[in-house]
Design an enzyme around this catalytic site. Structure first.
Site, PDB file in Angstrom:
ATOM      1  NE  ARG A 112      -4.234  -1.755   1.598  1.00 21.99           N
ATOM      2  CZ  ARG A 112      -4.266  -2.875   2.308  1.00 21.99           C
ATOM      3  NH1 ARG A 112      -3.403  -3.076   3.276  1.00 21.99           N
ATOM      4  NH2 ARG A 112      -5.161  -3.788   2.042  1.00 21.99           N
ATOM      5  CE  LYS A 134      -0.122  14.028 -14.877  1.00 18.63           C
ATOM      6  NZ  LYS A 134      -0.440  14.355 -16.273  1.00 18.63           N
ATOM      7  CD  GLU A 176       7.891  16.811 -22.916  1.00 16.94           C
ATOM      8  OE1 GLU A 176       7.103  17.759 -22.715  1.00 16.94           O
ATOM      9  OE2 GLU A 176       7.507  15.643 -23.162  1.00 16.94           O
ATOM     10  CE  LYS A 214       5.610  18.013 -14.565  1.00  9.33           C
ATOM     11  NZ  LYS A 214       5.842  16.730 -15.188  1.00  9.33           N
ATOM     12  CD  GLU A 224      -3.305  16.627 -16.734  1.00  9.69           C
ATOM     13  OE1 GLU A 224      -2.227  16.113 -16.434  1.00  9.69           O
ATOM     14  OE2 GLU A 224      -3.869  16.462 -17.824  1.00  9.69           O
ATOM     15  NE  ARG A 228       1.056  17.324 -13.468  1.00 12.26           N
ATOM     16  CZ  ARG A 228       1.600  16.482 -12.615  1.00 12.26           C
ATOM     17  NH1 ARG A 228       1.139  16.388 -11.388  1.00 12.26           N
ATOM     18  NH2 ARG A 228       2.620  15.724 -12.982  1.00 12.26           N
ATOM     19  CG  ASN A 232      -1.679  17.436 -21.343  1.00  2.40           C
ATOM     20  OD1 ASN A 232      -0.721  16.744 -21.031  1.00  2.40           O
ATOM     21  ND2 ASN A 232      -2.827  17.417 -20.697  1.00  2.40           N
ATOM     22  CG  HIS A 235       2.180  16.277 -24.601  1.00  7.87           C
ATOM     23  ND1 HIS A 235       2.954  17.418 -24.646  1.00  7.87           N
ATOM     24  CD2 HIS A 235       2.918  15.357 -23.931  1.00  7.87           C
ATOM     25  CE1 HIS A 235       4.094  17.191 -24.023  1.00  7.87           C
ATOM     26  NE2 HIS A 235       4.106  15.944 -23.577  1.00  7.87           N
ATOM     27  CG  HIS A 239      -0.275  11.742 -26.502  1.00 12.58           C
ATOM     28  ND1 HIS A 239      -0.994  12.271 -25.465  1.00 12.58           N
ATOM     29  CD2 HIS A 239       0.995  11.591 -26.039  1.00 12.58           C
ATOM     30  CE1 HIS A 239      -0.191  12.434 -24.412  1.00 12.58           C
ATOM     31  NE2 HIS A 239       1.014  12.042 -24.742  1.00 12.58           N
ATOM     32  CG  HIS A 252       7.007  11.737 -25.174  1.00 17.68           C
ATOM     33  ND1 HIS A 252       5.660  11.663 -25.457  1.00 17.68           N
ATOM     34  CD2 HIS A 252       7.162  12.757 -24.285  1.00 17.68           C
ATOM     35  CE1 HIS A 252       5.030  12.600 -24.750  1.00 17.68           C
ATOM     36  NE2 HIS A 252       5.919  13.270 -24.034  1.00 17.68           N
TER      37      HIS A 252
HETATM   38  N1  LIG Z   1       5.604  11.144 -15.001  1.00 21.30           N
HETATM   39  C1  LIG Z   1       5.580  12.186 -15.793  1.00 21.30           C
HETATM   40  O1  LIG Z   1       5.106  13.279 -15.441  1.00 21.30           O
HETATM   41  C2  LIG Z   1       6.151  12.048 -17.163  1.00 21.30           C
HETATM   42  C3  LIG Z   1       6.395  13.190 -17.933  1.00 21.30           C
HETATM   43  C4  LIG Z   1       6.987  13.033 -19.180  1.00 21.30           C
HETATM   44  C5  LIG Z   1       7.318  11.776 -19.627  1.00 21.30           C
HETATM   45  N2  LIG Z   1       7.057  10.681 -18.861  1.00 21.30           N
HETATM   46  C6  LIG Z   1       7.405   9.330 -19.322  1.00 21.30           C
HETATM   47  O2  LIG Z   1       8.821   9.268 -19.450  1.00 21.30           O
HETATM   48  C7  LIG Z   1       9.147   8.307 -20.445  1.00 21.30           C
HETATM   49  C8  LIG Z   1      10.194   8.905 -21.353  1.00 21.30           C
HETATM   50  O3  LIG Z   1      11.333   9.213 -20.591  1.00 21.30           O
HETATM   51  P1  LIG Z   1      12.777   9.309 -21.234  1.00 21.30           P
HETATM   52  O4  LIG Z   1      12.724  10.203 -22.391  1.00 21.30           O
HETATM   53  O5  LIG Z   1      13.721   9.591 -20.140  1.00 21.30           O
HETATM   54  O6  LIG Z   1      12.973   7.845 -21.861  1.00 21.30           O
HETATM   55  P2  LIG Z   1      13.732   6.528 -21.323  1.00 21.30           P
HETATM   56  O7  LIG Z   1      13.536   6.344 -19.884  1.00 21.30           O
HETATM   57  O8  LIG Z   1      13.313   5.439 -22.233  1.00 21.30           O
HETATM   58  O9  LIG Z   1      15.265   6.879 -21.593  1.00 21.30           O
HETATM   59  C9  LIG Z   1      15.715   7.055 -22.913  1.00 21.30           C
HETATM   60  C10 LIG Z   1      16.934   6.185 -23.217  1.00 21.30           C
HETATM   61  O10 LIG Z   1      18.097   6.759 -22.601  1.00 21.30           O
HETATM   62  C11 LIG Z   1      18.782   5.783 -21.841  1.00 21.30           C
HETATM   63  N3  LIG Z   1      19.495   6.507 -20.780  1.00 21.30           N
HETATM   64  C12 LIG Z   1      18.988   6.959 -19.616  1.00 21.30           C
HETATM   65  N4  LIG Z   1      19.908   7.699 -18.975  1.00 21.30           N
HETATM   66  C13 LIG Z   1      21.019   7.702 -19.742  1.00 21.30           C
HETATM   67  C14 LIG Z   1      22.297   8.294 -19.611  1.00 21.30           C
HETATM   68  N5  LIG Z   1      22.599   9.076 -18.575  1.00 21.30           N
HETATM   69  N6  LIG Z   1      23.215   8.076 -20.590  1.00 21.30           N
HETATM   70  C15 LIG Z   1      22.877   7.317 -21.681  1.00 21.30           C
HETATM   71  N7  LIG Z   1      21.688   6.742 -21.862  1.00 21.30           N
HETATM   72  C16 LIG Z   1      20.769   6.935 -20.897  1.00 21.30           C
HETATM   73  C17 LIG Z   1      17.700   4.859 -21.397  1.00 21.30           C
HETATM   74  O11 LIG Z   1      18.199   3.622 -20.990  1.00 21.30           O
HETATM   75  C18 LIG Z   1      16.843   4.782 -22.667  1.00 21.30           C
HETATM   76  O12 LIG Z   1      17.410   3.880 -23.574  1.00 21.30           O
HETATM   77  C19 LIG Z   1       7.862   7.949 -21.140  1.00 21.30           C
HETATM   78  O13 LIG Z   1       7.454   6.673 -20.719  1.00 21.30           O
HETATM   79  C20 LIG Z   1       6.872   9.005 -20.670  1.00 21.30           C
HETATM   80  O14 LIG Z   1       5.548   8.532 -20.607  1.00 21.30           O
HETATM   81  C21 LIG Z   1       6.492  10.808 -17.645  1.00 21.30           C
HETATM   82 ZN   LIG Z   2       5.768  14.918 -22.710  1.00 22.37          ZN
END
Ligand SMILES: NC(=O)c1ccc[n+]([C@@H]2O[C@H](COP(=O)([O-])OP(=O)(O)OC[C@H]3O[C@@H](n4cnc5c(N)ncnc54)[C@H](O)[C@@H]3O)[C@@H](O)[C@H]2O)c1
Ligand SMILES: [Zn+2]
Length: 351
Positions: A112, A134, A176, A214, A224, A228, A232, A235, A239, A252
């Site tokens: 939990r 999130k 972003e 942010k 949201e 918030r 988007n 987005h 998306h 993304h």
């Molecule tokens: N929670 C939120 O508010 C929120 C906001 C935006 C995005 N997201 C989520 O985040 C995800 C995207 O995140 P991301 O862009 O970090 O992608 P990711 O986590 O897939 O990382 C991108 C790539 O970089 C590699 N990597 C990570 N750190 C590294 C480093 N220091 N050196 C070399 N390689 C490295 C990872 O292994 C991966 O292959 C999506 O799933 C999205 O939905 C969440």
């Molecule tokens: Zn985004």
């Protein structure tokens, strides 16, 4: 009879986002680090040098958005049970947004809810995903459709981790950042235009300013129901592009870049943004090698696709647009479908 419940959560929900070289982290409880082979291969030693705890479990999950699933989370939970983690134990997310979202979600449901800490290692996760609580996983019904709002105990953002990040991933994070500047802060946008964002000192300032923007938004509207949703911007279109291209052609942030360009065209049509301002945003994205073109095969189908997005379940689709100039925003759910389709029509051939 009415029994009032007044949860005393505000105080314990305060935490800090530390933007600096990773400090020594000393925990008097069991800790599990969740990472993937890519990040571990590059940075495991650096983290372990600074991490002290009576027991440290190292959990690696496969790298990739396609592994951001319930199955992977269940695998993480299994490891925690095997290691007899209890309600005092702590999870540390060590990686990009995929790792952060899954680790936060696992922390929110293990017995939990147990504590968790974010150590984001991509630019996108440092400026966006690690801030705001999130968490979640993807399902075959769509992205991030299972999850929770669950705040970490702390976030440690060390820009030095970005030295190993591939340029394409760095640029996706910039998208972003541009999003936040266009929506909230014109002066910041100008800073992005004129600064060398690859310079580490400048990058630190960029990260700090993005995180502050942010955090301001999240502090006003954690779940949201209002402002918030401004995050988007880009987005709604993005998306659909990600979905149409099977989540494989674009990162993304890249899809969001195209999405912002589309949103800007709509804003220009509606008299909310001058062509000149739209051009400036496009130029900044292009400077980072981000895509700004996309071929829409079927505008009507693209439009109908908006309804698959969980953020627009109602009849009216909410568009987030610049609200008159760079640095301002407006949310509109009264835009006739024909106006939007007219914009999409212009993306049906190479321009
Ligand atoms: N929670 C939120 O508010 C929120 C906001 C935006 C995005 N997201 C989520 O985040 C995800 C995207 O995140 P991301 O862009 O970090 O992608 P990711 O986590 O897939 O990382 C991108 C790539 O970089 C590699 N990597 C990570 N750190 C590294 C480093 N220091 N050196 C070399 N390689 C490295 C990872 O292994 C991966 O292959 C999506 O799933 C999205 O939905 C969440
Ligand atoms: Zn985004």
């Amino acid at each position: 009879m009415i029994v009032p419940i007044r949860l005393l959560t505000e105080q314990e929900r305060r935490y800090d986002i530390v933007i600096d070289a990773l400090p020594e982290l000393n925990f008097q409880r069991k800790v599990a680090v969740v990472s993937n082979p890519t990040v571990a291969g590059l940075h495991k030693d650096r983290l372990l040098q600074r991490l002290k705890a009576p027991q440290i479990e190292w959990i690696e999950v496969p790298d990739g958005e396609e592994y951001k699933t319930m199955d992977t989370v269940l695998g993480i939970l299994d490891r925690l049970f095997e290691a007899q983690f209890d309600r005092r134990s702590l999870l540390i997310a060590f990686g990009g947004g995929v790792i952060g979202d899954m680790t936060g979600f696992a922390a929110s449901i293990y017995q939990r809810g147990i504590g968790f800490v974010q150590i984001p290692t991509t630019l996108l996760s440092q400026v966006d995903a690690s801030v705001g609580g999130k968490t979640g996983v993807n399902t075959r019904w769509g992205k991030n459709l299972i999850g929770s709002f669950y705040q970490p105990e702390a976030v440690y953002i060390d820009p030095a981790f970005l030295e190993t990040l591939p340029p394409r991933e760095y640029a996706a994070g910039i998208a972003e950042v541009v999003k936040m500047a266009v929506m909230f802060d014109r002066e910041f946008f100008e800073f992005l235009e004129k600064s060398d964002l690859k310079n580490p000192a400048v990058a630190v300032e960029m990260i700090a300013r993005s995180v502050r923007l942010k955090a301001d938004v999240v502090n006003q509207d954690e779940k949201e129901s209002g402002v918030r949703a401004v995050l988007n911007y880009g987005h709604t279109f993005g998306h659909v592009i990600e979905n149409e291209t099977g989540y494989s052609r674009y990162l993304h942030g890249e899809a969001v870049a195209i999405g912002m360009v589309m949103a800007n065209e709509l804003a220009t049509d509606l008299g909310l943004l001058s062509c000149r301002e739209a051009e400036r945003i496009r130029d900044l994205l292009q400077k980072w090698g981000l895509p700004v073109e996309y071929t829409v095969r079927d505008p009507q189908a693209f439009y109908e696709h908006f309804y698959l997005d969980k953020k627009s379940m109602n009849d009216r689709i909410k568009f987030v647009l610049p609200g008159g100039s760079i640095g301002t925003h407006i949310m509109r759910s009264d835009i006739p479908a024909e106006e939007v389709v007219a914009v999409l029509e212009r993306f049906t051939e190479k321009r």
